[in-house]
Write a protein that holds these residues in place. Structure first.
Motif, PDB file in Angstrom:
ATOM      1  N   ILE A  15      31.230 -39.439  56.996  1.00  0.00           N
ATOM      2  CA  ILE A  15      30.852 -39.320  58.409  1.00  0.00           C
ATOM      3  C   ILE A  15      32.138 -39.164  59.200  1.00  0.00           C
ATOM      4  O   ILE A  15      32.975 -40.070  59.216  1.00  0.00           O
ATOM      5  N   ILE A  40      34.024 -38.382  62.842  1.00  0.00           N
ATOM      6  CA  ILE A  40      33.935 -38.325  64.301  1.00  0.00           C
ATOM      7  C   ILE A  40      35.175 -37.599  64.797  1.00  0.00           C
ATOM      8  O   ILE A  40      36.301 -38.037  64.534  1.00  0.00           O
ATOM      9  N   LEU A  80      20.084 -41.332  62.439  1.00  0.00           N
ATOM     10  CA  LEU A  80      21.231 -40.656  63.048  1.00  0.00           C
ATOM     11  C   LEU A  80      21.072 -40.612  64.558  1.00  0.00           C
ATOM     12  O   LEU A  80      22.054 -40.821  65.301  1.00  0.00           O
ATOM     13  N   LEU A 112      23.710 -42.198  67.173  1.00  0.00           N
ATOM     14  CA  LEU A 112      24.338 -41.444  68.265  1.00  0.00           C
ATOM     15  C   LEU A 112      24.171 -42.170  69.593  1.00  0.00           C
ATOM     16  O   LEU A 112      25.094 -42.198  70.421  1.00  0.00           O
ATOM     17  N   ILE A 114      28.615 -36.438  73.738  1.00  0.00           N
ATOM     18  CA  ILE A 114      28.513 -35.970  72.352  1.00  0.00           C
ATOM     19  C   ILE A 114      28.222 -34.480  72.409  1.00  0.00           C
ATOM     20  O   ILE A 114      27.118 -34.067  72.779  1.00  0.00           O
ATOM     21  N   SER A 172      28.323 -32.026  69.960  1.00  0.00           N
ATOM     22  CA  SER A 172      27.504 -31.441  68.902  1.00  0.00           C
ATOM     23  C   SER A 172      27.516 -32.351  67.685  1.00  0.00           C
ATOM     24  O   SER A 172      28.384 -33.224  67.548  1.00  0.00           O
ATOM     25  N   THR A 173      26.541 -32.119  66.816  1.00  0.00           N
ATOM     26  CA  THR A 173      26.436 -32.864  65.565  1.00  0.00           C
ATOM     27  C   THR A 173      26.069 -31.888  64.450  1.00  0.00           C
ATOM     28  O   THR A 173      25.119 -31.098  64.610  1.00  0.00           O
ATOM     29  N   GLN A 174      26.816 -31.906  63.368  1.00  0.00           N
ATOM     30  CA  GLN A 174      26.515 -31.053  62.229  1.00  0.00           C
ATOM     31  C   GLN A 174      26.223 -31.919  61.006  1.00  0.00           C
ATOM     32  O   GLN A 174      26.967 -32.856  60.695  1.00  0.00           O
ATOM     33  N   ILE A 204      28.408 -35.548  57.545  1.00  0.00           N
ATOM     34  CA  ILE A 204      27.995 -35.585  58.960  1.00  0.00           C
ATOM     35  C   ILE A 204      29.248 -35.505  59.822  1.00  0.00           C
ATOM     36  O   ILE A 204      30.201 -36.278  59.617  1.00  0.00           O
ATOM     37  N   THR A 205      29.235 -34.570  60.765  1.00  0.00           N
ATOM     38  CA  THR A 205      30.361 -34.414  61.701  1.00  0.00           C
ATOM     39  C   THR A 205      29.842 -34.566  63.121  1.00  0.00           C
ATOM     40  O   THR A 205      28.870 -33.898  63.514  1.00  0.00           O
ATOM     41  N   ILE A 206      30.476 -35.444  63.886  1.00  0.00           N
ATOM     42  CA  ILE A 206      30.081 -35.710  65.271  1.00  0.00           C
ATOM     43  C   ILE A 206      31.263 -35.361  66.167  1.00  0.00           C
ATOM     44  O   ILE A 206      32.348 -35.949  66.033  1.00  0.00           O
ATOM     45  N   ASN A 207      31.069 -34.400  67.056  1.00  0.00           N
ATOM     46  CA  ASN A 207      32.116 -33.969  67.980  1.00  0.00           C
ATOM     47  C   ASN A 207      31.902 -34.617  69.338  1.00  0.00           C
ATOM     48  O   ASN A 207      30.817 -34.481  69.931  1.00  0.00           O
TER      49      ASN A 207
END
Length: 786
Positions: free
Chosen positions: A211, A213, A250, A254, A271, A273-275, A287-290
């Motif tokens: 994961i 961030i 998820l 978030l 937040i 975007s989320t991939q 999981i990538t959280i920008n």
């Protein structure tokens, strides 16, 4: 033959001349094909399978049925013999039969004035088989198929089966099995039936590998991910499944991330975007959280606005904010809720409090204004109770602190619910407070309860390492005939104990909540079986007790007992046992008086998360008894709720006893004992403390015990909790405290309210043990001990 003067004319359908003209006109092959198709469709629309003529039905004949009764078809047809049938009505008949789901083809024909219904039935499902499923058992899958409309005996539908296969795959996705493949084979059988074989290849569980961030500068990944439900795995992932991806989890994480930043002054946190990426072998998820953090904002001003009632200082006392501190959204929300409760406790049930932030982007500050709209002061018109088929209304109403025709108070309503819950008569209690229609100052309280079985005829088997196997049998009525009175007839026996008891308790002997109870019991105890000194006692007891409420959480108990004790020496008694019999004899008739105080503010009697339980008990064998002695004990256990349902509990206990008058010493069958699952874990039951001349534990007249426990969150919302603990305690014979005699242990445990009884397990490491201490690393109890 002369031609007819008026020959019959052929009536051509409308549009025939246009179609004929187009067909005779020169055109390209492509255009000709299109016109020909148009003509074919037009001709079909002109054909009526029955007849364009309206006629009166003489009869209805059904053809093609195999399993379905002809009467079933007649029930669904919106027409009967004697009715008139026209071209406009035939589509309605066909639709009515198709909607039943019984047929895959329906055709209407006419034979004179008889309507012929020709059908082709769908096959019936004869059997359903599953293979390859491990995570979800057959019964659960079969019930899911039944709810979706596919079950043995029902009509088979391929589209329904296709939808079910997709839904089954989704269910396995929710368990982290993204490589699952679900296929089905439909095999025709005799008599228009089919067998369905569903093959499931689950594949490996997909685990969260990483994961990330991106964009966080103020806090590192480890700090932020520590608050997440999802993780890359740990010690308890096999139980909690927190390393299995879930879209719902998820989304919750978030929101947790957003809250984390907003509670630390980052008002413009976003937040972006989320991939979520799954590897080609479907074994790992990334999981990538920008995120964009923004700047920290401080609190500049706090104001009140609106039509608030009462003293202004009361409102500001409920606002736990300070000018100049970092803005914290959680504190703002909590302050709004406290103001709302303040108003609600004063009767303003429908008050509305909104906190409006005013942001100064240049100075990076926030001014918060609390807008208060109390509404009309509200009183309770009626309290309605539903669901209590056995329990009388008065048993519930006497626990309520919110009265009818009084101003509404949310605090009193909350307290009322807790009091009803503590009776133990109900599994669930739901309370609603709807506004009375056409009024703005009245509400009703609707109480919906789900009753527990009030009576029980029980027979059970348990085991503990102190008593061995335990046999229980009891007939009890905790809510006798719905009156709230408790009547019990019980038998409990083990290798060390035999216990028979008849008891009765009326919790409302008076309308003020004074309780009264009676007890008649017989107890036989073989202390040698408990690995203590070699002697036995037989006790016959008759007692009367009263309980007097002092407040909502405090109660005084007082009572008296007559106890007859028959003391028997064992086959190999110690010197202390010999001396006791020589000095005091073997039969005693004692008259005991007891006085106790109890404070209970726990939110639940089972796995509480907050509150405390305190108990102070004093008992004395009064002058005139064969043995004269007294005992006093105190217990204090407190619970604190931490984040995510983590609970810490601290417990302290102390006891002291002694003899007076002609009795030279506290009877050792009244001594205090320590060791075992209920006290200092890691030591054998009753093994801590003084020993007799045969090196058997004999107990003492002073007891000191302390426990600290950390309960982990429930496992999958089950009545099962893991815990870590530290225990300390000692038993002394005399008044002098000696710290060297303290025994300590630490370890982990499991508490589970299983369907067949309570189960406790502990794995402990003892400390400060000496040579005579008996260690027991693993301990457990199952069922009921006494």
């Amino acid at each position: 033959m002369e031609p007819d003067e008026n020959p019959a004319k052929l009536a051509l359908p409308a549009g025939f001349n246009i179609i004929l003209h187009l067909l005779l006109k020169p055109m390209s092959p492509t255009m000709f094909s299109r016109i020909r198709l148009l003509a074919f469709v037009w001709l079909l629309s002109c054909v009526n399978p029955v007849n364009a003529e309206t006629f009166q039905l003489e009869d209805i004949r059904v053809e093609g049925l195999q399993r379905i009764m002809v009467g079933t078809v007649f029930n669904y047809l919106p027409i009967k013999p004697g009715d008139y049938l026209s071209d406009e009505k035939t589509p309605e008949l066909i639709r009515a039969l198709y909607k039943t789901g019984f047929f895959k083809d329906v055709r209407l024909e006419r034979d004179g004035n008889v309507l012929v219904v020709v059908v082709n039935e769908r096959p019936a499902v004869a059997e359903i088989h599953f293979s390859g499923n491990q995570s979800i058992d057959d019964d659960a899958l079969r019930n899911a198929l039944k709810m979706a409309g596919l079950a043995e005996g029902r009509t088979f539908s391929q589209p329904v089966l296709d939808d079910i296969q997709r839904e089954m795959e989704q269910q396995f996705f929710n368990q982290g099995k993204y490589g699952v493949k679900v296929s089905s084979i439909v095999t025709p059988l005799a008599r228009n039936r089919v067998a369905i074989d569903i093959d499931i290849i689950e594949g490996d569980t997909t685990r969260i590998k990483k994961i990330n961030i991106v964009g966080n500068h103020a806090f590192n990944d480890a700090t932020l991910l520590d608050a997440f439900q999802l993780s890359t795995g740990g010690w308890f992932s096999g139980i909690s499944r927190n390393d299995q991806y879930s879209r719902q989890k998820l989304a919750g994480d978030l929101e947790t991330l957003r809250t984390y930043y907003l509670d630390r002054g980052y008002i413009n946190f976003d937040i972006e975007s989320t991939q979520v990426t799954i590897t080609p072998d479907k074994k790992s998820i990334y999981i990538t959280i920008n995120v964009t953090e923004g700047d920290i904002y401080t609190l500049h001003d706090i104001q009140l606005a609106g039509d608030y009632v009462g003293e202004v200082n009361d409102y500001f006392n409920a606002i736990h904010l300070r000018r100049g501190e970092t803005f914290n959204r959680r504190s703002v929300v909590d302050s709004s809720e406290r103001i709302n409760r303040l108003l609600s406790d004063s009767g303003y049930a429908f008050a509305n409090v909104n906190a409006i932030p005013e942001i100064n982007e240049e100075e990076k500050t926030v001014a918060v204004t609390f807008f208060v709209d109390p509404g009309k002061r509200t009183y309770v018109r009626r309290i309605n109770i539903r669901g209590n088929s056995r329990t009388r209304d008065e048993v519930i109403r006497r626990e309520f602190r919110q009265m009818e025709a009084a101003w509404f108070s949310s605090e009193k309503l909350k307290l009322s619910r807790e009091r009803v819950q503590r009776t133990g008569y109900f599994e669930e209690i739901h309370i609603e407070t709807p506004r009375v229609p056409d009024t703005n100052d009245q509400l009703d309280i609707n109480v919906d309860v789900t009753e527990k079985p009030s009576g029980a005829l029980l027979a059970g088997l348990g085991f503990s390492q102190s008593d061995g196997f335990i046999i229980n049998a009891s007939i009890s009525q905790d809510n006798f005939f719905g009156t709230g009175k408790k009547v019990t007839l019980a038998l409990k026996t083990s290798s060390a104990n035999r216990h028979y008891e008849v008891s009765y308790v009326n919790p409302y002997y008076t309308v003020d909540g004074v309780s009264r109870g009676f007890q008649l019991s017989y107890r036989s105890t073989d202390f040698d079986e408990l690995d203590t000194a070699d002697y036995k006692t037989d006790n016959a007891i008759f007692g009367v007790n009263f309980g007097v409420p002092l407040s909502e959480f405090n109660r005084i108990n007082l009572g008296t007992r007559v106890v007859h004790t028959n003391f028997k020496m064992g086959s190999d008694p110690s010197t202390e046992v010999f001396n006791w019999v020589a000095n005091e004899g073997q039969n005693y008739l004692n008259f005991e008086a007891n006085l106790g105080w109890r404070h209970d503010s726990r939110d639940s009697a089972i796995f509480p998360q907050r509150g405390s339980l305190q108990r102070l008990i004093g008992e004395v064998s009064v002058p005139g008894s064969d043995l004269t002695y007294f005992k006093a004990s105190y217990k204090h256990r407190r619970y604190w709720s931490l984040a995510k349902h983590w609970v810490i509990s601290l417990n302290g206990e102390a006891g002291y006893g002694n003899a007076y008058s002609e009795t030279h010493k506290l009877p050792f069958f009244e001594n205090f004992y320590l060791g075992g699952p209920q006290s200092v874990r890691g030591y054998q039951t009753f093994s801590i403390g003084p020993r007799d001349s045969e090196n058997d534990p004999i107990g003492g007249n002073v007891k000191i015990l302390a426990n600290a426990e950390l309960f982990l969150p429930p496992i999958n919302d089950s009545p099962m909790r893991l815990l870590a603990f530290v225990d300390a305690g000692t038993i002394l014979d005399g008044n002098q405290f000696d710290s060297d005699e303290m025994r300590y242990s630490t370890g982990v445990g499991l508490a589970w309210l299983s369907p067949v009884g309570a189960l406790t397990l502990s794995l402990a490491t003892p400390f400060n043990a000496d040579e005579q201490d008996e260690k027991e690393t693993f301990q457990f109890t199952f069922g009921t001990t006494f």
